[in-house]
Write an enzyme that holds these catalytic residues in place. Structure first.
Site, PDB file in Angstrom:
ATOM      1  N   SER A 133       0.843  -1.201   0.000  1.00 42.78           N
ATOM      2  CA  SER A 133       0.000   0.000   0.000  1.00 42.78           C
ATOM      3  C   SER A 133       0.871   1.241   0.000  1.00 42.78           C
ATOM      4  O   SER A 133       1.963   1.247   0.583  1.00 42.78           O
ATOM      5  CB  SER A 133      -0.876   0.005   1.257  1.00 42.78           C
ATOM      6  OG  SER A 133      -1.545   1.241   1.365  1.00 42.78           O
ATOM      7  N   TYR A 149      -1.395  -0.663  10.433  1.00 39.48           N
ATOM      8  CA  TYR A 149      -1.464  -0.919   8.988  1.00 39.48           C
ATOM      9  C   TYR A 149      -0.267  -0.311   8.265  1.00 39.48           C
ATOM     10  O   TYR A 149       0.386  -0.966   7.450  1.00 39.48           O
ATOM     11  CB  TYR A 149      -2.772  -0.354   8.424  1.00 39.48           C
ATOM     12  CG  TYR A 149      -3.000  -0.699   6.976  1.00 39.48           C
ATOM     13  CD1 TYR A 149      -3.344  -1.995   6.603  1.00 39.48           C
ATOM     14  CD2 TYR A 149      -2.857   0.253   5.977  1.00 39.48           C
ATOM     15  CE1 TYR A 149      -3.548  -2.328   5.273  1.00 39.48           C
ATOM     16  CE2 TYR A 149      -3.061  -0.061   4.643  1.00 39.48           C
ATOM     17  CZ  TYR A 149      -3.410  -1.361   4.295  1.00 39.48           C
ATOM     18  OH  TYR A 149      -3.600  -1.685   2.971  1.00 39.48           O
TER      19      TYR A 149
HETATM   20  P1  NDP Z   1     -10.743  -6.992   1.654  1.00 41.71           P
HETATM   21  O1  NDP Z   1     -10.937  -6.670   3.099  1.00 41.71           O
HETATM   22  O2  NDP Z   1     -11.862  -6.787   0.708  1.00 41.71           O
HETATM   23  O3  NDP Z   1     -10.226  -8.517   1.493  1.00 41.71           O
HETATM   24  C1  NDP Z   1      -9.172  -8.968   2.292  1.00 41.71           C
HETATM   25  C2  NDP Z   1      -8.893 -10.413   1.932  1.00 41.71           C
HETATM   26  O4  NDP Z   1      -7.814 -10.865   2.759  1.00 41.71           O
HETATM   27  C3  NDP Z   1     -10.081 -11.339   2.218  1.00 41.71           C
HETATM   28  O5  NDP Z   1     -10.110 -12.365   1.263  1.00 41.71           O
HETATM   29  C4  NDP Z   1      -9.750 -11.890   3.589  1.00 41.71           C
HETATM   30  O6  NDP Z   1     -10.329 -13.150   3.881  1.00 41.71           O
HETATM   31  C5  NDP Z   1      -8.243 -12.058   3.414  1.00 41.71           C
HETATM   32  N1  NDP Z   1      -7.575 -12.267   4.699  1.00 41.71           N
HETATM   33  C6  NDP Z   1      -7.600 -11.495   5.791  1.00 41.71           C
HETATM   34  N2  NDP Z   1      -6.882 -12.080   6.785  1.00 41.71           N
HETATM   35  C7  NDP Z   1      -6.393 -13.237   6.270  1.00 41.71           C
HETATM   36  C8  NDP Z   1      -5.589 -14.282   6.789  1.00 41.71           C
HETATM   37  N3  NDP Z   1      -5.129 -14.279   8.043  1.00 41.71           N
HETATM   38  N4  NDP Z   1      -5.280 -15.330   5.972  1.00 41.71           N
HETATM   39  C9  NDP Z   1      -5.734 -15.374   4.709  1.00 41.71           C
HETATM   40  N5  NDP Z   1      -6.535 -14.428   4.164  1.00 41.71           N
HETATM   41  C10 NDP Z   1      -6.846 -13.368   4.945  1.00 41.71           C
HETATM   42  O7  NDP Z   1      -9.463  -6.134   1.225  1.00 41.71           O
HETATM   43  P2  NDP Z   1      -8.921  -5.695  -0.209  1.00 41.71           P
HETATM   44  O8  NDP Z   1      -9.340  -6.659  -1.238  1.00 41.71           O
HETATM   45  O9  NDP Z   1      -9.220  -4.271  -0.379  1.00 41.71           O
HETATM   46  O10 NDP Z   1      -7.353  -5.802   0.061  1.00 41.71           O
HETATM   47  C11 NDP Z   1      -6.497  -6.727  -0.605  1.00 41.71           C
HETATM   48  C12 NDP Z   1      -5.065  -6.256  -0.418  1.00 41.71           C
HETATM   49  O11 NDP Z   1      -4.932  -4.943  -0.975  1.00 41.71           O
HETATM   50  C13 NDP Z   1      -4.653  -6.124   1.059  1.00 41.71           C
HETATM   51  O12 NDP Z   1      -3.348  -6.564   1.235  1.00 41.71           O
HETATM   52  C14 NDP Z   1      -4.748  -4.625   1.317  1.00 41.71           C
HETATM   53  O13 NDP Z   1      -3.899  -4.196   2.361  1.00 41.71           O
HETATM   54  C15 NDP Z   1      -4.333  -4.072  -0.037  1.00 41.71           C
HETATM   55  N6  NDP Z   1      -4.768  -2.693  -0.283  1.00 41.71           N
HETATM   56  C16 NDP Z   1      -6.089  -2.384  -0.432  1.00 41.71           C
HETATM   57  C17 NDP Z   1      -6.472  -1.074  -0.675  1.00 41.71           C
HETATM   58  C18 NDP Z   1      -7.905  -0.670  -0.871  1.00 41.71           C
HETATM   59  O14 NDP Z   1      -8.170   0.539  -1.075  1.00 41.71           O
HETATM   60  N7  NDP Z   1      -8.871  -1.600  -0.865  1.00 41.71           N
HETATM   61  C19 NDP Z   1      -5.473   0.010  -0.742  1.00 41.71           C
HETATM   62  C20 NDP Z   1      -4.105  -0.441  -0.594  1.00 41.71           C
HETATM   63  C21 NDP Z   1      -3.792  -1.729  -0.368  1.00 41.71           C
HETATM   64  P3  NDP Z   1     -11.630 -13.281   4.852  1.00 41.71           P
HETATM   65  O15 NDP Z   1     -12.831 -13.043   3.979  1.00 41.71           O
HETATM   66  O16 NDP Z   1     -11.540 -14.679   5.370  1.00 41.71           O
HETATM   67  O17 NDP Z   1     -11.497 -12.241   5.924  1.00 41.71           O
END
Ligand code: NDP
Length: 227
Positions: A133, A149
């Site tokens: 990020s 974060y």
């Molecule tokens: P979401 O919250 O929509 O999805 C997060 C995903 O990560 C879900 O599939 C969740 O699974 C999974 N997850 C969380 N904890 C774990 C774990 N311990 N083991 C395996 N899977 C896990 O987030 P985004 O799709 O927005 O984010 C995806 C990536 O992008 C992240 O790394 C985030 O930091 C990064 N990002 C996102 C931004 C944004 O604006 N959205 C901006 C910058 C970076 P479950 O459903 O089981 O919780």
């Protein structure tokens, strides 16, 4: 993208789900992971090559996932799974939550990369992509907040750079990508980008990664970001 085997973590929703959709549509063999595959309905509808259980913060789960892959060759690993962490200021900071954020966002990807090294070494591309990020950029931290974060993504960027040094001589390319601010569970409804728009950029970047990009930090448009 040609027939490559690509692992995507956190694939049941948000950016991970859209990565699976676009990569599969582009011809990749996608191995999608979710903490609870049984409830990953949207992912199930996509019918990727495989759906495997994986909690990146649980060493046993990571080992079981690597074992389930057997001698599969993996071309690209996309460490996408992540959590937002606590938003409180210093006076009210919950250190257990901060530690959990570091565990999932920083150590989780490193743990998965370690476990999948044999699979990646069998692959043709030897590419590791960390979804980081801009909030992990110290230079671009112009408003503070989100202690856990920000630190977790700064740590991830550092871990990626160290991986790049160690694995570069083995033909690996390890990068960190910022997806933009995206309308997902984490990004919220006010985010300017749809998952489709962000992932279109990310997929293009992943397709074009070569050794010259090893250790670098880009956003979804391909612009290099400062540490
Ligand atoms: P979401 O919250 O929509 O999805 C997060 C995903 O990560 C879900 O599939 C969740 O699974 C999974 N997850 C969380 N904890 C774990 C774990 N311990 N083991 C395996 N899977 C896990 O987030 P985004 O799709 O927005 O984010 C995806 C990536 O992008 C992240 O790394 C985030 O930091 C990064 N990002 C996102 C931004 C944004 O604006 N959205 C901006 C910058 C970076 P479950 O459903 O089981 O919780």
């Amino acid at each position: 993208m040609d027939k490559q085997t690509i692992v995507v973590t956190g694939a049941n929703r948000g950016i991970g789900l859209e990565l699976c959709r676009q990569l599969a549509a582009g011809g990749a063999e996608v191995i999608a992971t979710a903490r609870d595959p049984e409830s990953a309905d949207e992912l199930g509808k996509l019918a990727p090559a495989r759906i495997e259980a994986l909690d990146v913060a649980d060493p046993e789960s990571v080992a079981a996932f690597a074992g389930a892959l057997g001698d599969t060759a993996v071309d690209v690993l996309i460490n996408n799974a992540g959590i937002g962490g606590p938003g409180a200021g210093i006076a009210n900071l919950d250190f257990d939550e901060v530690a959990r954020t570091l565990e999932v966002n920083s150590l989780g990807p490193l743990r998965v990369t370690q476990a999948l090294l044999p699979h990646l070494r069998r692959g043709r591309r030897r590419t590791v992509v960390h979804i980081s990020s801009n909030m992990g950029s110290i230079t671009n931290n112009d408003r503070g907040g989100y202690y856990g974060y920000r630190a977790s993504k700064t740590a991830l960027n550092s871990l990626n750079r160290t991986l790049a040094h160690e694995l570069g001589c083995l033909g690996f390319t390890c990068v960190v990508l910022h997806p933009g601010w995206v309308r997902t569970g984490m990004g919220g409804d006010g985010a300017p980008l749809t998952p489709e728009e962000s992932v279109r950029g990310l997929v293009k970047i992943v397709a074009g990664l070569t050794a010259e990009h090893n250790g670098r930090f880009f956003d979804h448009t391909g612009v290099q970001l400062p540490w």
